[in-house]
Design a protein around this motif. Structure first.
Motif, short mmCIF file in Angstrom:
data_model
loop_
_atom_site.label_atom_id
_atom_site.label_comp_id
_atom_site.label_asym_id
_atom_site.label_seq_id
_atom_site.Cartn_x
_atom_site.Cartn_y
_atom_site.Cartn_z
N ASP A 191 0.84 -1.21 0.00
CA ASP A 191 0.00 0.00 0.00
C ASP A 191 0.87 1.25 0.00
O ASP A 191 0.58 2.21 -0.71
CB ASP A 191 -0.93 0.02 1.22
N GLN A 192 1.92 1.25 0.80
CA GLN A 192 2.82 2.40 0.86
C GLN A 192 3.49 2.63 -0.48
O GLN A 192 3.59 3.76 -0.95
CB GLN A 192 3.87 2.19 1.96
N LEU A 193 3.95 1.56 -1.11
CA LEU A 193 4.59 1.69 -2.43
C LEU A 193 3.62 2.25 -3.46
O LEU A 193 3.99 3.09 -4.28
CB LEU A 193 5.11 0.33 -2.90
N ARG A 194 2.39 1.80 -3.41
CA ARG A 194 1.39 2.29 -4.37
C ARG A 194 1.05 3.75 -4.12
O ARG A 194 0.87 4.53 -5.06
CB ARG A 194 0.12 1.45 -4.29
N ARG A 195 0.93 4.13 -2.84
CA ARG A 195 0.60 5.52 -2.50
C ARG A 195 1.71 6.48 -2.89
O ARG A 195 1.46 7.56 -3.41
CB ARG A 195 0.36 5.66 -0.99
N LYS A 196 2.94 6.11 -2.59
CA LYS A 196 4.06 7.04 -2.75
C LYS A 196 4.82 6.87 -4.05
O LYS A 196 5.67 7.69 -4.36
CB LYS A 196 5.05 6.87 -1.58
N LYS A 197 4.57 5.77 -4.78
CA LYS A 197 5.35 5.48 -5.99
C LYS A 197 6.84 5.64 -5.69
O LYS A 197 7.56 6.37 -6.35
CB LYS A 197 4.94 6.41 -7.13
N LEU A 198 7.28 4.96 -4.63
CA LEU A 198 8.66 5.08 -4.17
C LEU A 198 9.63 4.50 -5.19
O LEU A 198 9.36 3.48 -5.80
CB LEU A 198 8.84 4.34 -2.84
N PRO A 199 10.79 5.15 -5.35
CA PRO A 199 11.81 4.59 -6.25
C PRO A 199 12.42 3.35 -5.61
O PRO A 199 12.42 3.21 -4.39
CB PRO A 199 12.85 5.72 -6.34
#
Length: 193
Positions: free
Chosen positions: A86-94
């Protein structure tokens, strides 16, 4: 204090009954593996700390719905993997190499001691392969990266990965096979293998 299944079941039962001490013991036992998994997923220590804290808050609030027939660790890893994705999807983290900030890595002195026995050529090749492999894993889509980390870093059996991720067993195996193929293709493309 033993860490067997009976001990864990007793702690979980006490926590469900409202024992903060029992839940705190579970947190202490699983905080490092949960943090390590989340960190390898999001690649940012601060975000991983926040997500890990969120995981334990969610676990505390959902404890009454925990099925004691399941392994507590698998249930907790499922909460952690969902929160990380969920965090990766929300923030589009590199993505960055999974070694960065890894709390489970030995100290630099331990690694130097281990590496003294290797020839310089072997050491350079091993480091290059390790770096390329980490970059290839970090480049995987989150669902593939998760099953790779659970299988090869956490050393969970396929059934536990399925339970922790909520994926059917066949999907876990398929995702691992596809992830391996993508890793191999990237390593070949980079001229490593």
């Amino acid at each position: 204090m033993p860490h067997g299944p009976q001990d864990e079941a007793a702690l979980v039962a006490e926590a469900i009954e409202g024992s903060e001490l029992a839940f705190r013991t579970l947190v202490e036992r699983y905080q490092r593996p949960v943090f390590s998994l989340v960190l390898r997923m999001v690649h940012d220590r601060g975000i991983a700390e926040d997500v890990t804290q969120e995981v334990f808050v969610k676990a505390w609030m959902a404890l009454a719905r925990y099925d004691p027939r399941r392994r507590f660790a698998s249930w907790l890893f499922k909460i952690a993997s969902n929160a990380a994705i969920d965090q990766l999807r929300r923030k589009k983290l590199p993505t960055t190499p999974i070694e960065t900030g890894d709390p489970d890595r030995s100290s630099i002195l331990d690694r130097i001691e281990d590496e003294r026995s290797e020839s310089p050529d072997t050491l350079v090749k091993r480091r290059e392969l390790s770096s390329a492999l980490e970059a290839a894993v970090a480049a995987l889509r989150p669902e593939y990266r998760l099953v790779v980390l659970l299988r090869f870093r956490e050393e969970l059996p396929y059934r536990d990965i399925a339970e922790a991720t909520g994926m059917p067993l066949g999907t876990v195996k398929t995702n691992l096979r596809r992830a391996r193929r993508e890793i191999e293709e990237r390593l070949r493309k980079d001229g490593v293998v």
